[in-house]
Structure formats: C-alpha cells, structure tokens
Design an enzyme around this catalytic site. Structure first.
Site, mmCIF file in Angstrom:
data_model
loop_
_atom_site.group_PDB
_atom_site.id
_atom_site.type_symbol
_atom_site.label_atom_id
_atom_site.label_comp_id
_atom_site.label_asym_id
_atom_site.label_seq_id
_atom_site.Cartn_x
_atom_site.Cartn_y
_atom_site.Cartn_z
ATOM 1 N N GLY A 11 0.808 -0.764 -0.098
ATOM 2 C CA GLY A 11 -0.403 0.199 -0.052
ATOM 3 C C GLY A 11 0.917 1.375 -0.255
ATOM 4 O O GLY A 11 1.506 1.417 1.299
ATOM 5 N N GLY A 16 0.843 4.454 3.228
ATOM 6 C CA GLY A 16 2.638 3.463 3.786
ATOM 7 C C GLY A 16 3.827 4.309 2.790
ATOM 8 O O GLY A 16 4.788 4.268 3.391
ATOM 9 N N THR A 131 -5.860 1.204 9.731
ATOM 10 C CA THR A 131 -7.165 0.923 10.954
ATOM 11 C C THR A 131 -7.626 0.202 10.328
ATOM 12 O O THR A 131 -8.811 0.106 9.759
ATOM 13 C CB THR A 131 -7.882 2.561 10.656
ATOM 14 N N GLU A 161 -1.286 3.664 12.557
ATOM 15 C CA GLU A 161 -0.558 4.837 11.963
ATOM 16 C C GLU A 161 -1.253 6.446 12.722
ATOM 17 O O GLU A 161 -2.606 6.353 12.426
ATOM 18 C CB GLU A 161 -0.600 4.985 10.839
ATOM 19 N N LYS A 220 -6.909 3.396 18.545
ATOM 20 C CA LYS A 220 -7.084 3.894 17.638
ATOM 21 C C LYS A 220 -8.354 4.198 16.642
ATOM 22 O O LYS A 220 -8.306 5.580 16.322
ATOM 23 C CB LYS A 220 -6.933 3.072 15.627
ATOM 24 N N ARG A 260 -7.753 20.163 32.340
ATOM 25 C CA ARG A 260 -8.419 18.886 31.793
ATOM 26 C C ARG A 260 -8.714 19.259 30.708
ATOM 27 O O ARG A 260 -9.028 18.428 30.017
ATOM 28 C CB ARG A 260 -9.831 19.080 32.404
ATOM 29 N N CYS A 276 -10.069 9.653 7.164
ATOM 30 C CA CYS A 276 -10.115 8.523 8.426
ATOM 31 C C CYS A 276 -12.179 9.442 9.567
ATOM 32 O O CYS A 276 -12.056 8.205 9.874
ATOM 33 C CB CYS A 276 -8.796 8.476 9.357
ATOM 34 N N GLN A 278 -14.474 9.961 9.644
ATOM 35 C CA GLN A 278 -16.373 9.642 9.200
ATOM 36 C C GLN A 278 -16.210 8.037 9.336
ATOM 37 O O GLN A 278 -16.308 7.341 9.797
ATOM 38 C CB GLN A 278 -16.977 10.144 8.136
#
Ligand SMILES: NC(=O)c1ccc[n+]([C@@H]2O[C@H](COP(=O)([O-])OP(=O)(O)OC[C@H]3O[C@@H](n4cnc5c(N)ncnc54)[C@H](O)[C@@H]3O)[C@@H](O)[C@H]2O)c1
Length: 508
Positions: A11, A16, A131, A161, A220, A260, A276, A278
């Site tokens: 990939g 990648g 993921t 990652e 992740k 905090r 990523c 969504q």
C-alpha cells in the site's frame, strides 16, 4: 533478538508512502520496499512529482530513494524478501451488503493476508498498519493458520498509524507515541521487540508503548473518535453561539484554558473531513451495535450527525444570506481539500457544501492550490453528490487556477479550507471584481484578523458562527432558524430509521 533488515509495505498511499519513507530515512541499514497494485501511483513515487503532497516529504524521499527506499509493483518478490511486512492498504467504509455505509471493508486486508501466506517462507512479522476493527488481526491469523506450511512462521502485530495529513512528516519524525500490539506469548513479545528496535532508531523509548493486540486496534479507533468528537462538540456550541450572540472563538479560548480540557481541536468550522474520522467513527458505531451496545453506538453516532448538521447549516446560511436563492448565482468557493497542506479531498466538507449549493442551482467557481481539476470534477460527479445527474457538474461547476478569476462577478466568496494563502489575498481587488453586496462566508475562520478591514472595504462578512447581524438581515435570519430546525429534525428522523442491527461482517 531478531533483527529486521528488510521491510515490505503493501500500500503506497497516504500512510504507506510517508511512513516507509521516514523509516528508510531514519534507518539507512534497513531496505524498505513499498509496493502497490496501482502502477501509476508507483510510477509517481519514482518520479519528481510524488502522488501525494505533504510538506517535507519530497526531501525525505529524495534522500533515500534508490539507496534503501524502493517503490515497486512486484509485490510477491518484496513480500518474499522481507523480514517484516506492513499491511497499509485502504479500509474504506463498505458500500454494499451487510454493514453498508458503516462497517469497514476489509477485502483489501484479506487479499494481502492471502498473498502473504501464499508467497512466504520462513519467519516473518506481519504488521497491521491500516486502521481496522477490533480483532481483525485474529482474522488474518486464521487465514495464515488455514494455509500454513511446515517452513512458515508468521507473527501478527498491530501498529496503527497516528499521522495527520498535512503534518505527516513531522508526525512521523516526532510522534506523540508509537503503539505496538501483539500476542502475550514469548513469540509475540519477540516480534514486538524487533519492531520496537526499528522505531528506536529515532523515537525515544518512553514514547513507544506496547499493548495486547486488541487494545492496540481499539486505541486507533478510539483516538479518532475522540478527535472527531471534540470537533463536533465545539461545532454544536457554535450553533448555540449563533443563536445567542456569543462568540465561539471566545468560548473555545475560555474552556480550552482549563488544563483538563486543553486548547487543541476546539476550532469551530464547517465540519471535519478526510478519509479517517467519519469512516472510523462509523466503524466504531457498527462494532458497538454488533456487540449489542446500542447506547454506546448512538452516543458515537451523534458525532457524525452533528458533523452533517454543521455542513448543512453552513450551506443554508449562504442561501439565506443571498436573499434565499442562489439559483444561477455565481459563488466562488476557495479550498477543496479537506484541510490545508494536503491535496486529499476524501470526505472533504467542500464536497458537501458544493452539493447543497448545486442542489439549489448555484454556479460554482472553485479554486484550490493543490487539488487537481480532474479530482474536483470526479468528487462532485459521484452519484450521491450529483443526485445521479453528473451532467449538472459540467453545467454548474468551473474549476479555476486563480483565486481572483474565481471571484470575478461572484455574488459570494466561500472559504472551505484553511489554506494560509487565503489570508494574504488582495481583498480590495477581489471586492472590485465581485457583485454588490459582496458576501464572504468564512467557513474556517481564517479571516478573523481581517474582519474589520474587510467590512471597511465593503464586504458583508459572515464567519462560521456569530456576527450574523453584519451579514444577514434579521428577517432572513429568523427564516433561516425555522428552516434549520426543520432540517435538524429531518436529520434525526433519518438517523432513527437507519438504525437496524446486524452482526459485524468479518471477512471470512
Ligand atoms: N490517510 C490518513 O491520514 C491515515 C492516517 C492513519 C491511518 N490511516 C489508515 O491507513 C490505511 C491506509 O490509508 P491511506 O490513506 O494510505 O489509503 P490510500 O487509499 O491512500 O492507499 C492505500 C493503497 O493500498 C493499495 N492497495 C489496496 N489493496 C492492495 C493490495 N491487495 N495489494 C497492493 N496494494 C493494495 C491501493 O492501491 C492504494 O494505493 C487505512 O486503513 C486508513 O484508515 C490513514
């Protein structure tokens, strides 16, 4: 200790390519080969024009390409030669069958697992970098076990990652943490040690954390869900600010000073995009439903719903301000990538804002400094965006290579991506080119510091929230509220009827 000398990465995408370029750069004695089925992508990695834009990436690639970094389509040889194989292929949201629109599609991961077991011999560490849903490693292992041969010993690790596009090289060189998950057996721990040693070339030991495989996979998904949740949280507050006259920037500053809470990821905007957030939140929702945790699933579903609401709200605002109609009106849309410093448009809010404006017949003149015209046309021609009428894109959309040209005779200028260059445009020149009243809709609040000068020039400025009085006549604004309330209710209704329960489709 087992020493990794040759790495293969399957990939050559946004993860990648940069990840393995940085590994090769930092570990000159390790040979890294990145492979992909996509020939044109590999060709681009071997050329002067890399297939993706990331600040600093070209320099890293050029420092080691041809020395210990190679890009190739010969997948089998690279797997065969490697001590460690990263699986870094895409895991998009499923577009068919069970889990459609929510579950992660693992067909590319499965194809890699089958290829690896078929061509490998001896000992290899196979590492999930993509993921994946929790326990995907177990499915990979079962494919290996079902196809194993006497000479073969494949260890499976999880090493998700955490890089962010736009800052990928910096994130890889100075990661907040590197996470490696593996079996608690002696063999598993040996594989973890070998991978730790690769990262220890440049990452302090204290930042390399090791866990069991399932914790690593879930961390992740959870990290992305938390980041997306912060954006949706501040965006929900921005709607409240808009209704009350509070300023979301001021609210964000006030709450972010609480240690905090912290100040990062508290910028109201037209919503999150990218490949990523969504996808991973939807995947988490689906996983919770499959595990019979409906309350947890609906909690995270709200993060997605709020994001959709925010995009729609922004588009409604534009329409309302332009006297409740944009049909045939020219609108300059600046920024098409999902964030600055990347050419990636996947799930970009610009796509959805364009869709809502096209639905109303607006003529869009789009400019982005890094996104190619073909990509913009391709994104807007997708059936869910073009309402199955791709011809309307050629009728309504013009892509320009100059932001000033995009603004010529425009009724409104809409900023959808926070590119730095938009802060430095000559707004006097733009104002002269535009029809009057000339509206600016700053969906990323990049022009906050210019608010007063822009108003002095004559612009009607509308930021992501608040200040509606400067851009919107009251009568239109109150109508907008009615419409928004309705669309929110409609949205909730749609979400409600979407909730059917299905088992998570693993790929076996
Ligand atoms: N993009 C990000 O910012 C980011 C950050 C962290 C994690 N991730 C995750 O990393 C994974 C990869 O993401 P990406 O953005 O790099 O995807 P991408 O689509 O840019 O790249 C994936 C590549 O894999 C190739 N591929 C697919 N199947 C293959 C096969 N069987 N053999 C060889 N090549 C194959 C595709 O041709 C493509 O070039 C995803 O799971 C994603 O969720 C992405």
């Amino acid at each position: 200790m087992f020493q990794i000398k040759r790495i293969c990465c399957i990939g050559a995408g946004y993860v990648g390519g940069p990840t393995c370029s940085v590994i090769a750069h930092m570990c000159p004695e390790i040979t890294v080969t990145v492979v992909d089925v996509n020939e044109s992508r590999i060709k681009a990695w071997n050329s002067d024009t890399l297939p993706i834009y990331e600040p600093g990436l070209k320099e890293v690639v050029e420092s080691c390409r041809g020395r210990n970094l190679f890009f190739s389509t010969d997948i089998d040889s690279a797997i065969r030669d490697a001590d460690l194989v990263f699986i870094s292929v895409n895991t998009p949201t499923k577009t068919y069958g069970m889990g459609k629109g929510r579950a992660a599609d693992l067909k590319f991961i499965e194809a890699c697992a089958r290829r690896i077991v078929e061509v490998s011999d001896g000992y290899k560490i196979v590492t999930e970098k993509s993921t994946v849903p929790v326990r995907a490693a177990e499915s990979i292992r079962r494919i290996f076990d079902a196809n194993t041969k006497p000479s073969l010993n494949l260890q499976v690790l999880s090493n998700p990652e955490f890089l962010a596009e736009g800052t990928a090289v910096r994130d890889l060189k100075e990661p907040d943490r590197v996470l490696i998950g593996g079996d608690e057996t002696a063999e598993g721990q040996r594989a973890i040690r070998a991978l730790c040693a690769v990262y220890e070339h440049w990452v302090p030991q204290a930042r390399i954390i090791t866990t069991n495989t399932w914790s690593s996979e879930l961390s992740k998904l959870a990290a992305n869900a938390f980041l997306a949740q912060r954006i949706s949280s501040i965006n929900s507050i921005s709607a409240l600010c808009e209704a009350t006259g509070a300023d979301v920037e001021e609210v964000a500053k006030a709450i972010g000073m609480d240690q905090r809470i912290g100040s990062k990821f508290l910028k109201a905007s037209v919503g999150f995009g990218g490949s990523c957030f969504q996808k991973d939140v939807l995947n988490l929702v689906y996983l919770c439903e499959a595990l019979n945790l409906p309350e947890v699933a609906s909690y995270w579903q709200q993060v997605i719903d709020m994001n959709e609401y925010q995009r729609r709200r922004f588009a409604c605002r534009i329409i309302d301000c332009l006297f409740n109609t944009v049909t045939g009106k020219k609108i300059a849309l600046l920024g098409f990538s999902f964030k600055k410093d990347t050419g990636d448009t996947r799930e970009s809010s610009s796509i959805y804002i364009s869709k809502y404006l096209m639905d109303e017949g607006a003529k869009l003149f789009i400019y982005d400094p890094k996104v190619l015209k073909e990509q913009i046309i391709h994104d807007l021609s997708q059936p869910n965006i073009s309402e199955d009428n791709p011809e309307r894109v050629s009728e309504l959309v013009t892509v320009t290579s100059d932001p000033y040209e995009a603004c010529q005779s425009a009724h409104a200028l809409v900023i959808c991506t926070e590119w730095d260059m938009f802060k430095e445009l000559d707004y006097e020149k733009i104002y002269k080119k535009m029809l009057k009243p000339a509206f600016i809709f700053d969906g990323r609040r990049v022009l906050d510091h210019l608010h007063a000068p822009l108003q002095d020039i004559g612009f009607q400025v509308s930021r992501q929230e608040a200040d509606h009085t400067s851009a919107v006549p009251n009568v239109i604004f109150s109508r907008s509220k009615i419409r928004l309330r309705f669309s929110n209710a409609a949205l909730n209704f749609c979400c409600h009827i979407k909730k059917e329960k299905k088992m998570y489709p693993q790929f076996e």
